[in-house]
Enzyme design. Sequence first.
Site, PDB file in Angstrom:
ATOM      1  N   ASN A 124       0.867  -1.185   0.000  1.00  0.00           N
ATOM      2  CA  ASN A 124       0.000   0.000   0.000  1.00  0.00           C
ATOM      3  C   ASN A 124       0.904   1.236   0.000  1.00  0.00           C
ATOM      4  O   ASN A 124       1.506   1.557   1.025  1.00  0.00           O
ATOM      5  CB  ASN A 124      -0.885  -0.038   1.255  1.00  0.00           C
ATOM      6  CG  ASN A 124      -1.694   1.234   1.426  1.00  0.00           C
ATOM      7  OD1 ASN A 124      -1.821   2.032   0.494  1.00  0.00           O
ATOM      8  ND2 ASN A 124      -2.242   1.438   2.614  1.00  0.00           N
ATOM      9  N   LYS A 131       0.095   4.259  -0.257  1.00  0.00           N
ATOM     10  CA  LYS A 131      -0.570   5.443   0.330  1.00  0.00           C
ATOM     11  C   LYS A 131      -0.384   6.656  -0.589  1.00  0.00           C
ATOM     12  O   LYS A 131      -0.377   6.501  -1.802  1.00  0.00           O
ATOM     13  CB  LYS A 131      -0.052   5.698   1.746  1.00  0.00           C
ATOM     14  CG  LYS A 131      -0.081   4.434   2.608  1.00  0.00           C
ATOM     15  CD  LYS A 131       0.121   4.705   4.055  1.00  0.00           C
ATOM     16  CE  LYS A 131       0.230   3.386   4.794  1.00  0.00           C
ATOM     17  NZ  LYS A 131       0.112   3.483   6.228  1.00  0.00           N
ATOM     18  N   HIS A 141      -9.509   0.947   4.999  1.00  0.00           N
ATOM     19  CA  HIS A 141      -8.222   1.092   5.684  1.00  0.00           C
ATOM     20  C   HIS A 141      -8.419   2.018   6.890  1.00  0.00           C
ATOM     21  O   HIS A 141      -9.214   2.959   6.830  1.00  0.00           O
ATOM     22  CB  HIS A 141      -7.193   1.677   4.707  1.00  0.00           C
ATOM     23  CG  HIS A 141      -5.803   1.649   5.256  1.00  0.00           C
ATOM     24  ND1 HIS A 141      -5.355   2.575   6.158  1.00  0.00           N
ATOM     25  CD2 HIS A 141      -4.766   0.794   5.045  1.00  0.00           C
ATOM     26  CE1 HIS A 141      -4.097   2.303   6.469  1.00  0.00           C
ATOM     27  NE2 HIS A 141      -3.718   1.230   5.810  1.00  0.00           N
ATOM     28  N   GLU A 156      -6.786   4.402   7.993  1.00  0.00           N
ATOM     29  CA  GLU A 156      -6.583   5.836   7.713  1.00  0.00           C
ATOM     30  C   GLU A 156      -7.822   6.436   7.057  1.00  0.00           C
ATOM     31  O   GLU A 156      -8.152   7.598   7.270  1.00  0.00           O
ATOM     32  CB  GLU A 156      -5.332   6.019   6.833  1.00  0.00           C
ATOM     33  CG  GLU A 156      -4.064   5.778   7.652  1.00  0.00           C
ATOM     34  CD  GLU A 156      -2.870   5.303   6.857  1.00  0.00           C
ATOM     35  OE1 GLU A 156      -2.892   5.371   5.614  1.00  0.00           O
ATOM     36  OE2 GLU A 156      -1.906   4.834   7.489  1.00  0.00           O
ATOM     37  N   GLU A 188      -5.377  -5.363  10.671  1.00  0.00           N
ATOM     38  CA  GLU A 188      -4.356  -4.338  10.869  1.00  0.00           C
ATOM     39  C   GLU A 188      -4.629  -3.598  12.174  1.00  0.00           C
ATOM     40  O   GLU A 188      -5.437  -2.650  12.195  1.00  0.00           O
ATOM     41  CB  GLU A 188      -4.388  -3.330   9.721  1.00  0.00           C
ATOM     42  CG  GLU A 188      -4.159  -3.933   8.357  1.00  0.00           C
ATOM     43  CD  GLU A 188      -3.597  -2.904   7.399  1.00  0.00           C
ATOM     44  OE1 GLU A 188      -2.462  -3.074   6.975  1.00  0.00           O
ATOM     45  OE2 GLU A 188      -4.292  -1.914   7.119  1.00  0.00           O
ATOM     46  N   GLY A 213       2.274   2.042  10.773  1.00  0.00           N
ATOM     47  CA  GLY A 213       3.215   3.158  10.615  1.00  0.00           C
ATOM     48  C   GLY A 213       3.889   3.578  11.906  1.00  0.00           C
ATOM     49  O   GLY A 213       4.470   4.662  11.985  1.00  0.00           O
ATOM     50  N   SER A 257       3.409  -2.319  10.395  1.00  0.00           N
ATOM     51  CA  SER A 257       4.864  -2.267  10.556  1.00  0.00           C
ATOM     52  C   SER A 257       5.564  -3.585  10.192  1.00  0.00           C
ATOM     53  O   SER A 257       6.502  -4.007  10.879  1.00  0.00           O
ATOM     54  CB  SER A 257       5.220  -1.825  11.978  1.00  0.00           C
ATOM     55  OG  SER A 257       4.675  -0.536  12.235  1.00  0.00           O
TER      56      SER A 257
HETATM   57  C1  PEP Z   1      -0.812  -0.103   5.964  1.00  0.00           C
HETATM   58  O1  PEP Z   1      -0.805   1.016   5.487  1.00  0.00           O
HETATM   59  O2  PEP Z   1      -1.746  -0.865   5.690  1.00  0.00           O
HETATM   60  C2  PEP Z   1       0.277  -0.497   6.848  1.00  0.00           C
HETATM   61  C3  PEP Z   1       0.218  -1.666   7.415  1.00  0.00           C
HETATM   62  O3  PEP Z   1       1.298   0.406   7.014  1.00  0.00           O
HETATM   63  P1  PEP Z   1       2.730   0.113   7.703  1.00  0.00           P
HETATM   64  O4  PEP Z   1       3.257  -1.172   7.105  1.00  0.00           O
HETATM   65  O5  PEP Z   1       3.562   1.287   7.367  1.00  0.00           O
HETATM   66  O6  PEP Z   1       2.480  -0.042   9.164  1.00  0.00           O
END
Ligand code: PEP
Length: 251
Positions: A9, A11, A95, A97, A165, A171, A210
């Site tokens: 992803n 973003k 997601h 976000e 997630e 992040g 992460s």
């Molecule tokens: C994500 O954006 O779905 C995500 C898991 O980000 P990150 O790997 O940076 O934590």
Amino acid sequence: MRRWMIAGNWKMHNTINDAIALAKAIKEGTQGVTGGEIILAPPFTALQSVYETIKGSHISLAAQNMFYEDKGAFTGEVAPSMLKDIGCTYAIIGHSERRKYFHETDDTVNLKTRKSIVAGIKPIVCVGETEDEREKGVTEFVVGIQVKKALYGIDKIDDIVIAYEPVWAIGTGKNATPIEAEEVHRFIRNIVGDIYGDVCKNTKILYGGSVTPDNISELIGMEDIDGALVGGASLKSEGFIGIIRKTSEKK
Ligand code: PEP
């Protein structure tokens, strides 16, 4: 048997040229990797260029979001038919976000998930608890509601991917331990099993939060973790290729 899946992803990162270069490097660096599926989710502006770069290869394209109507006066939105038109196979839906900054709810996640199925776009539906919810011990309660609401009114689970997630891990550099993640993945698989029966054994459940080349092997070693949705570490080809290669060696 479930095949592994690693989705990147990106973003709101990468110009068209950056996106083409990254997609090309990932395509070249994962030649010959078999047994699973690699997905790239660039920003809308780079979908077409990335599609041209990966067309005919072992990599599939995803959008990071989609709307739940086919067309109309919805300024700024993108319909699933438009995503199909541009070469997307998947769309990330709900997601954290989008839930946090754009006020998406379990209801809009359900509308989008239903629409994606009808439109022939495979949804990657994101669920996960906040840090506060985990500390209060309500992770399963929260994730259970998110999963059930997302799937409400959908007869077939076949093309749906679920991404667990934990919000506190996205992040942040913190991640769920493999055991913590596996517990929630197993819980989700049981919910899906209660709704759809034995076919749930084929449902892919990805972990996100992460993920790096250093922690993927342990995570992917867990029975109910079928792959990863990767944010930050998908923006550098070496890291993302490392995650893919380690996954393919382990699964
Ligand atoms: C994500 O954006 O779905 C995500 C898991 O980000 P990150 O790997 O940076 O934590």
